[in-house]
Design a protein around this motif. Sequence first.
Motif: not given
Length: 99
Positions: A35, A39, A72, A75-77, A79-80
């Motif tokens: 993670r 990030q 993901g 991908d979540s970062y 988007q963030e």
Amino acid sequence: PASNEDYLGGAVEYTADDQKLMEPSGDAVMMEWERPLMQLHAQVLCAGGVGEEASPERAKERHVLNVGFGMGIVDSYLQEFGAGRHTIIEAHPTVFAKM
């Protein structure tokens, strides 16, 4: 290493605690400990370079293609941090279903 056909036809599974995505051989495809690295990757992509801060203005200019969703995390970062365009290509049916 597995061929593409073997990998796509094989079973991968997420551990019950969602900490890993595993191949039947016991090899990890992706793990939660990645993670912080993901990030940082997303931050660099959205900022436009190492050492630059991600900003909404810069992020909107970024078009990111991610091949392989995995867990993901990146991908979540993305988007963030507000990537302007974010496309994911995922070929494995189990992973695609999780998306």
